[in-house]
Design a protein around this motif. Structure first.
Motif, PDB file in Angstrom:
ATOM      1  N   ARG A 196       0.837  -1.193   0.000  1.00 52.96           N
ATOM      2  CA  ARG A 196       0.000   0.000   0.000  1.00 52.96           C
ATOM      3  C   ARG A 196       0.877   1.249   0.000  1.00 52.96           C
ATOM      4  NH1 ARG A 196      -0.602  -2.470   5.040  1.00 52.96           N
ATOM      5  NH2 ARG A 196       0.026  -1.245   6.845  1.00 52.96           N
ATOM      6  N   PHE A 197       0.245   2.388  -0.144  1.00 53.39           N
ATOM      7  CA  PHE A 197       0.930   3.668  -0.116  1.00 53.39           C
ATOM      8  C   PHE A 197      -0.017   4.697   0.456  1.00 53.39           C
ATOM      9  CE2 PHE A 197      -1.533   3.975  -3.929  1.00 53.39           C
ATOM     10  CZ  PHE A 197      -1.885   5.305  -4.008  1.00 53.39           C
ATOM     11  N   TRP A 198       0.529   5.830   0.831  1.00 52.88           N
ATOM     12  CA  TRP A 198      -0.343   6.922   1.240  1.00 52.88           C
ATOM     13  C   TRP A 198       0.394   8.248   1.074  1.00 52.88           C
ATOM     14  CZ3 TRP A 198       2.148   4.151   5.112  1.00 52.88           C
ATOM     15  CH2 TRP A 198       2.838   4.877   6.078  1.00 52.88           C
ATOM     16  N   GLU A 200       0.583  11.949   2.959  1.00 53.26           N
ATOM     17  CA  GLU A 200       0.208  12.666   4.176  1.00 53.26           C
ATOM     18  C   GLU A 200       0.931  14.002   4.206  1.00 53.26           C
ATOM     19  OE1 GLU A 200       0.320  12.070   9.042  1.00 53.26           O
ATOM     20  OE2 GLU A 200       1.046  10.494   7.714  1.00 53.26           O
ATOM     21  N   ASN A 201       0.173  15.091   4.279  1.00 50.90           N
ATOM     22  CA  ASN A 201       0.755  16.437   4.289  1.00 50.90           C
ATOM     23  C   ASN A 201       1.689  16.655   3.103  1.00 50.90           C
ATOM     24  OD1 ASN A 201      -0.576  17.046   6.743  1.00 50.90           O
ATOM     25  ND2 ASN A 201       1.085  16.100   7.916  1.00 50.90           N
ATOM     26  N   GLY A 202       1.275  16.164   1.943  1.00 52.07           N
ATOM     27  CA  GLY A 202       2.067  16.361   0.739  1.00 52.07           C
ATOM     28  C   GLY A 202       3.290  15.477   0.625  1.00 52.07           C
ATOM     29  N   GLU A 203       3.415  14.462   1.482  1.00 51.43           N
ATOM     30  CA  GLU A 203       4.556  13.549   1.426  1.00 51.43           C
ATOM     31  C   GLU A 203       4.077  12.147   1.111  1.00 51.43           C
ATOM     32  OE1 GLU A 203       6.840  13.929   5.021  1.00 51.43           O
ATOM     33  OE2 GLU A 203       7.843  15.721   4.277  1.00 51.43           O
ATOM     34  N   LEU A 204       4.847  11.455   0.274  1.00 49.34           N
ATOM     35  CA  LEU A 204       4.473  10.133  -0.221  1.00 49.34           C
ATOM     36  C   LEU A 204       5.240   9.047   0.523  1.00 49.34           C
ATOM     37  CD1 LEU A 204       3.090   8.307  -2.402  1.00 49.34           C
ATOM     38  CD2 LEU A 204       5.069   8.798  -3.873  1.00 49.34           C
ATOM     39  N   PHE A 205       4.525   7.986   0.924  1.00 51.53           N
ATOM     40  CA  PHE A 205       5.132   6.868   1.630  1.00 51.53           C
ATOM     41  C   PHE A 205       4.678   5.555   0.979  1.00 51.53           C
ATOM     42  CE2 PHE A 205       4.625  10.351   4.567  1.00 51.53           C
ATOM     43  CZ  PHE A 205       5.821  10.404   5.259  1.00 51.53           C
ATOM     44  N   TYR A 206       5.576   4.568   0.996  1.00 51.37           N
ATOM     45  CA  TYR A 206       5.234   3.225   0.527  1.00 51.37           C
ATOM     46  C   TYR A 206       5.400   2.238   1.678  1.00 51.37           C
ATOM     47  CZ  TYR A 206       6.513   5.365  -3.985  1.00 51.37           C
ATOM     48  OH  TYR A 206       6.630   6.191  -5.067  1.00 51.37           O
ATOM     49  N   ILE A 207       4.607   1.174   1.623  1.00 49.27           N
ATOM     50  CA  ILE A 207       4.803   0.046   2.530  1.00 49.27           C
ATOM     51  C   ILE A 207       4.964  -1.208   1.688  1.00 49.27           C
ATOM     52  CG2 ILE A 207       3.723  -1.413   4.278  1.00 49.27           C
ATOM     53  CD1 ILE A 207       2.486   0.996   5.509  1.00 49.27           C
ATOM     54  N   PHE A 208       6.035  -1.953   1.956  1.00 51.01           N
ATOM     55  CA  PHE A 208       6.315  -3.187   1.234  1.00 51.01           C
ATOM     56  C   PHE A 208       6.293  -4.368   2.202  1.00 51.01           C
ATOM     57  CE2 PHE A 208       8.363   0.057  -1.351  1.00 51.01           C
ATOM     58  CZ  PHE A 208       8.015  -0.315  -2.637  1.00 51.01           C
ATOM     59  N   LYS A 209       5.726  -5.465   1.752  1.00 46.30           N
ATOM     60  CA  LYS A 209       5.833  -6.734   2.463  1.00 46.30           C
ATOM     61  C   LYS A 209       6.915  -7.558   1.767  1.00 46.30           C
ATOM     62  CE  LYS A 209       2.574  -6.841   5.704  1.00 46.30           C
ATOM     63  NZ  LYS A 209       2.860  -7.072   7.137  1.00 46.30           N
TER      64      LYS A 209
END
Length: 267
Positions: A196-198, A200-209
């Protein structure tokens, strides 16, 4: 908990905070009457930006789809800032996300579609025809648009300079795990899934399994063994796309599946 949109990729299970459209527009008598001519009997409320004569207004909108003979009719209603209801008959479908838009975003960005996250929905009235525009939000750039009479979306989207792209982030995560475990970044050794990704406050984050094989059963080269590995370690990594920082999630988010070597052999 901060308001952000999380997408579980593959089949997109969604949890998010966003501006809820006001469904009062769907209760207007003229709109209620039109619903009875709709095969779906429904009014779709939306929150969007209405652009006319160079002025942007965030408005409540609605769309009702009706059918006359073999022809589908798309009725768009806008409540302007003065409280007036504007009506347009158009071939543009406002409901989001549409499959055409989702597919193009997946193709260009490779992080999935994210209504209310990736872009602002704009309905542009240039005095000649209406256009539906998906204007990307920072740190994404570009736009995709489709106007009355068009067959497909036009435009290009991408990432702002310096933002780590998902495929680059995936490769970096795999490289970290490979070096730590003395394995290779191949699907049989280490498999990295973008979960997934999101933004927040104009910043991009990824989550990897990350699935890695920790130990191997004796005799795994023997084709008669049903299950090769003993332990499968599932790790979760968080990636900050702005500063390229990669961190392992807290221990409670990581776990090990233990597979026994004592599996039944094929005859």
């Amino acid at each position: 908990m901060p308001c952000f949109l999380i997408f579980i990729l593959f089949f997109f299970s969604v949890s998010y905070c966003h501006a809820i459209p006001d469904d009062k527009i769907c209760k207007e008598p003229s709109i209620v009457a039109l619903q009875w001519h709709s095969p779906y009997r429904n009014c779709i409320p939306l929150k969007l930006i209405y652009r006319a004569k160079g002025i942007d207004e965030t408005v409540d909108a609605a769309q009702i789809i009706t059918k006359k003979g073999n022809k589908w009719l798309y009725h768009i209603f806008i409540v302007d800032t003065k409280g007036n209801i504007l009506k347009f008959n158009s071939d543009i479908i406002l409901e989001r996300p549409s499959s055409g838009l989702s597919n193009l975003l997946n193709e260009q960005l490779k992080i999935g579609d994210g209504p209310d996250l990736l872009y602002d929905l704009v309905l542009e009235n240039n005095g000649i025809r209406l256009c539906k525009i998906a204007e990307m939000k920072y740190p994404l750039i570009g736009e995709l648009r489709i106007c009355e009479g068009d067959k497909e979306y036009q435009g290009q989207t991408g990432f702002s300079p310096g933002i780590l792209k998902p495929e680059e982030a995936k490769a970096r995560v795999c490289d970290i795990v490979a070096k730590a475990s003395n394995q290779e970044c191949t699907f049989n050794e280490i498999a990295v899934f973008k979960e997934r990704f999101w933004i927040e406050n104009g910043e991009l984050f990824y989550i990897f399994k990350v699935r890695q094989h920790v130990h191997r059963c004796p005799g795994t080269s023997d084709s008669k063994i049903v299950a090769p590995p003993v332990d499968i370690d599932i790790l979760e990594y968080h990636v900050d796309a702005q500063n390229w920082k990669i961190s392992l999630a807290p221990n409670e988010l990581n776990h090990v599946f233990v597979k026994s070597c004592n599996r039944t052999k094929k005859p």
